[in-house]
Write an enzyme that holds these catalytic residues in place. Structure first.
Site, mmCIF file in Angstrom:
data_model
loop_
_atom_site.group_PDB
_atom_site.id
_atom_site.type_symbol
_atom_site.label_atom_id
_atom_site.label_comp_id
_atom_site.label_asym_id
_atom_site.label_seq_id
_atom_site.Cartn_x
_atom_site.Cartn_y
_atom_site.Cartn_z
ATOM 1 N N LEU A 18 46.476 31.191 90.174
ATOM 2 C CA LEU A 18 46.866 29.796 90.379
ATOM 3 C C LEU A 18 48.268 29.544 89.819
ATOM 4 O O LEU A 18 49.091 28.896 90.455
ATOM 5 C CB LEU A 18 45.845 28.852 89.727
ATOM 6 C CG LEU A 18 46.147 27.364 89.908
ATOM 7 C CD1 LEU A 18 46.177 26.979 91.387
ATOM 8 C CD2 LEU A 18 45.125 26.496 89.171
ATOM 9 N N SER A 435 63.599 29.473 64.774
ATOM 10 C CA SER A 435 63.929 30.371 65.877
ATOM 11 C C SER A 435 65.269 29.982 66.502
ATOM 12 O O SER A 435 65.632 28.810 66.550
ATOM 13 C CB SER A 435 62.828 30.345 66.934
ATOM 14 O OG SER A 435 62.624 29.044 67.413
ATOM 15 N N GLU A 486 64.138 34.763 64.126
ATOM 16 C CA GLU A 486 62.806 35.085 64.680
ATOM 17 C C GLU A 486 62.842 35.893 65.987
ATOM 18 O O GLU A 486 61.932 35.794 66.812
ATOM 19 C CB GLU A 486 61.966 33.801 64.865
ATOM 20 C CG GLU A 486 61.755 33.046 63.549
ATOM 21 C CD GLU A 486 60.894 31.775 63.687
ATOM 22 O OE1 GLU A 486 60.158 31.636 64.685
ATOM 23 O OE2 GLU A 486 60.960 30.931 62.781
ATOM 24 N N HIS A 696 63.620 19.584 73.016
ATOM 25 C CA HIS A 696 62.822 19.713 74.245
ATOM 26 C C HIS A 696 63.638 19.391 75.485
ATOM 27 O O HIS A 696 63.154 19.536 76.599
ATOM 28 C CB HIS A 696 61.588 18.817 74.171
ATOM 29 C CG HIS A 696 60.697 19.195 73.025
ATOM 30 N ND1 HIS A 696 60.661 18.489 71.852
ATOM 31 C CD2 HIS A 696 59.864 20.244 72.857
ATOM 32 C CE1 HIS A 696 59.832 19.079 71.023
ATOM 33 N NE2 HIS A 696 59.328 20.148 71.603
HETATM 34 N N1 GLN Z 1 59.538 28.392 63.092
HETATM 35 C C1 GLN Z 1 59.076 28.131 64.434
HETATM 36 C C2 GLN Z 1 60.253 28.120 65.379
HETATM 37 O O1 GLN Z 1 61.310 27.756 64.956
HETATM 38 C C3 GLN Z 1 58.377 26.815 64.501
HETATM 39 C C4 GLN Z 1 57.841 26.531 65.878
HETATM 40 C C5 GLN Z 1 56.888 25.368 65.944
HETATM 41 O O2 GLN Z 1 56.859 24.539 65.086
HETATM 42 N N2 GLN Z 1 56.100 25.282 66.962
HETATM 43 O O3 GLN Z 1 60.137 28.433 66.548
#
Ligand code: GLN
Ligand code: ZN
Length: 786
Positions: A18, A435, A486, A696
């Site tokens: 899907l 990250s 990260e 976002h």
């Molecule tokens: N330390 C993570 C990052 O920076 C935190 C991500 C999250 O809070 N979902 O991606």
């Protein structure tokens, strides 16, 4: 005869067919007919699978091209005005509501999305206005019923019930329940349509019945279902799941319906009382196979539960099923060729759960003859109970020796703040959430490493160069507290799960999170321990590259728990405590390696909140206890940060404070710093980093905007408590967006510092000279003299 029933089957397909079809359609690579063809073949396959598994009562309309709550809004005509008349097809409008639309001169955001009860599934929030006019569009549901019938499968159409539909929705002003009278007429019409199509049972889902409801809701329930009972010739199965009916038990058992489904996995104790209150001729459908977890059912124990129900009500008035829709578990185990065989024998995904349900109903009907499933279940339960993979003496030992002082820092925040002045941070310190962009190159390198195309040392070299570059970029930007980026992690839970004992990973255990997005939660099967340090090497390497502080980055125990399938043979709180010990060890090792700032992310702490308020305290006490256990081993001078990804803090602010992190960062920019009111009202004692950059969105915020947000923050929170950071991690963004945005963020911090200095100079000039001298420990003074 005790019938077997299923409440819903995963839609995504065993190989996420899907998802592939949805995304191809959105990318314009396939047309609507091709998308529908994939959808139809999935539905057909799943109906047949259920039939072949021996399920007597099979659902239809549980399938959806995006979300079943959005389907409900569309079915009843609750389409917000802004989406109407803009699209050339019904489906384009539907997807615009789901995911927004930005093309052909139309620029319209998506509807709001939120979590479905306490699951990780997200639904599109219905939107109502006081003058919403409902109108029935039963095309989809009727077609699905007829398609199944044509394929030889008599189904039971499933619809979200009127009360849950209204109460899960939102309305700017007024009470949604005022809409009930008109909505219920359309539901009545739907029942008539389904009856005409040949349905004899219709399932109305009312999971809202396991949450706290007031008397108005109770009387609305009665009015609604009294009206629906007037539609003759079709039987209603009222389905509840995710918990106990609690004080809604009287209303739930007194509605004029033909059947009631209850969750006996989460709330086994409710059987007797529900049965006693439920009229004799009403079918009681008992959910005894866990639809929320992946463990093989103890069939003997489940059979006992069913038999108790049969004793109370007679075989014909008891049905047996999963506790809830199987939407929340992966499709099937057959693709899992890599999981250890013993562990695999302990698991059951949706396909296997159907077999369990059917075996249980057979056992009820053919008294005394238990199928081979019972033998297998018994064996699996026994090996699991005794397995040395599950039980680790050292871990139990450690848990039984938890001392209260292990959950407290050596000193309170005021003392720690003094000790942490040695970090030498300016006022409004700048940092990021952890990250940095996970670029195509980063993902490709990881994939090549996993497939053996890159050696360990080549991959490590690649990661090192990414870290070097990222550290030097952060230095150039002038950030105060740096991170390593990260790059070695693809997921903040998986990375740790892969390094901890007690976790297993599936190859294909996908579960729908929303739309085409799926997650693959790890399975925690045994006692959790940390064989060796997980992040120390990368963090130390990053620290060696700079004089600035390198922040250690860890995922917290509650988030790891929340985003995994957890053991059902011990309380969640115990598993959480085990994870907390592993993280605690990592924290200590980071500190010993010279890392002085450590962030423990807990983005999921709020979503673990139980559905009932009466259970909140208990949850908070163990969840916060776990965080504190993980974070409290360090010296006063080591600074602990935490991060959360949401902005509704009003209800949980006290718990956030109880976590006692030195600094908490969170999402705020979209809500224009509104959440800070909660912090101000509560007088939040520690430091806060309200996100000033909405990560976002691809948009790059300007310095002025961020200065403005910070100025708003300063108005409600003392300046020396404020950090400057983005809303969340930057891994989904591109460097071209991140670099200018962070440069602007640092510039905003500098500006706000300068503004502070200007305004404190004025205050200082106006005050007596002695007042300025004894502020050596005051960061405002430090910034002034810097
Ligand atoms: N330390 C993570 C990052 O920076 C935190 C991500 C999250 O809070 N979902 O991606
Ligand atoms: Zn976040």
């Amino acid at each position: 005869m005790t019938l077997s029933i299923n409440l819903g089957f995963p839609r995504i397909g065993a190989n996420r067919e899907l998802k592939a079809a949805q995304e191809s359609f959105w990318a314009g690579k396939i047309n609507e007919d091709q998308l529908q063809a994939v959808a139809e073949s999935l539905k057909l396959k799943h109906w047949k699978l259920q039939k072949e598994s021996g399920i007597n009562s099979i659902p239809s309309n549980d399938f959806t091209l995006y979300d079943h709550v959005l389907d409900t809004s569309v079915m009843f005509g609750a389409v917000p005005e802004r989406y109407k008349g803009k699209f050339d097809s019904h489906l384009s409008m539907y997807f615009a509501m789901a995911r927004g639309h930005q093309a052909d001169g139309v620029d319209i955001p998506a509807m709001e999305m939120t979590k479905w009860f306490d699951t990780n599934y997200h639904y599109i929030v219905p939107e109502f206005t006081p003058d919403t006019v409902f109108a029935l569009d039963s095309t989809k549901i009727v077609k699905e019923f007829l398609d199944a019938k044509a394929a030889g499968v008599m189904t039971r159409p499933v619809v979200l019930g009127p009360m849950s539909f209204l109460l899960l929705g939102k309305m700017q002003s007024g009470d949604v329940l005022t809409l009930l009278p008109s909505l219920i007429e359309v539901y009545a019409e739907l029942l008539t349509r389904l009856k005409e199509a040949g349905a004899d049972w219709v399932q109305l889902d009312e999971p809202i019945l396991v949450t706290d409801l007031d008397v108005d809701a109770h009387s609305a329930f009665k009015k609604a279902y009294d009206r629906l009972a007037e539609v003759e010739g079709v039987k209603i199965l009222l389905a509840t799941y995710f918990g106990a009916l609690g004080e809604n038990i009287r209303i739930a058992t007194s509605l004029p319906v033909a059947g009631l489904h209850i969750d006996l996995v989460r709330a086994p104790q409710q059987l007797e009382k529900v049965s006693a209150l439920l009229p004799d001729d009403v079918v009681l459908s008992v959910g005894v196979v866990n639809g929320r977890n992946v463990w093989r059912t103890d069939l003997h124990a489940a059979l006992k539960q069913i038999q108790k129900a049969v004793d109370l009500r007679g075989t014909d008035n008891v049905w047996v099923g999963p506790s809830c829709s199987l939407l929340h578990v992966p499709v099937g185990l057959s693709a899992e060729s890599e999981i250890d065989a013993e562990i695999k024998s302990w698991l059951a995904f949706a396909t296997e759960k159907l077999v369990e349900v059917s075996a249980l109903s057979k056992a009820c009907n053919e008294k005394g003859s238990l199928g081979p499933e019972f033998t297998e279940s018994k064996a699996a339960i026994a090996t699991r109970r005794a397995s040395s993979r599950v039980h680790n003496e050292a871990v139990s030992e450690r848990l039984s020796n938890v001392k209260p002082e292990m959950k407290s820092r050596q000193n309170g925040y005021a003392v720690r703040k003094e000790a942490q002045l040695a970090l030498g941070l300016p006022l409004f310190p700048t940092t990021t959430i952890g990250s940095f962009p996970q670029t195509k190159e980063v993902r490709a390198a990881r994939a090549e490493f996993k497939s053996g195309k890159r050696t360990q040392s080549e991959y490590d070299q690649f990661l090192k160069s990414e870290i070097e570059r990222t550290v030097s970029i952060q230095e150039q930007m002038g950030l105060d507290v740096l991170v390593h980026g990260e790059f070695e992690r693809n997921d903040m839970v998986e990375y740790f799960g892969e390094r901890l004992s007690g976790f297993v990973f599936t190859k294909n255990g996908w579960v729908q999170s929303y739309g085409s997005r799926c997650v693959k939660p790890p399975v925690i099967y045994g006692d959790v321990s940390r064989p060796q340090p997980m992040t120390v090497e990368w963090t130390s390497f990053a620290q060696s590259l700079t004089q600035k502080h390198m922040k250690g980055m860890l995922t917290g125990p509650v988030t790891i728990l929340q985003w995994s399938f957890v053991r059902d043979d011990q309380p969640r709180s115990r598993t959480c405590e085990q994870i907390a010990f592993a993280i605690r060890d990592e924290v200590s090792d980071l500190e010993a390696a010279g890392i002085r700032i450590i962030q423990i992310d807990e983005p999921a702490i709020r979503e673990g909140l139980p559905l009932r308020r009466e259970n909140w305290n208990e949850y908070h006490s163990w969840a916060i206890g776990a965080f504190r256990l993980a974070s409290s081993s360090v010296k006063d001078s080591t600074q602990i940060h935490t991060h959360m990804c949401y902005s509704e803090f009003n209800e949980v602010i006290e718990s956030v404070a109880a976590m006692d992190a030195d600094v908490v960062s969170m999402e705020t920019s979209r809500s224009d710093m509104e959440l800070l009111n909660a912090f101000a009202k509560f007088n939040y004692p520690n430091e806060v980093g309200p996100g000033v950059y909405d990560i976002h969105s691809p948009r790059i915020p300007t310095e002025e905007e961020m200065v403005d947000l910070l100025t708003k923050a300063v108005a409600v929170i003392p300046a020396e408590q404020i950090w400057v950071n983005p809303d969340c991690g930057l891994k989904t963004r591109r460097w071209e967006e991140v670099t200018p945005a962070l440069e602007a963020m640092v510039a905003a911090a500098v500006t706000v510092r300068r503004n502070m200095i200007d305004s404190s100079r004025k205050t200082i000039d106006a005050a007596s000279p002695t007042e300025t001298s004894n502020s050596a420990s005051d960061p405002v003074a430090q910034t002034l003299s810097a």
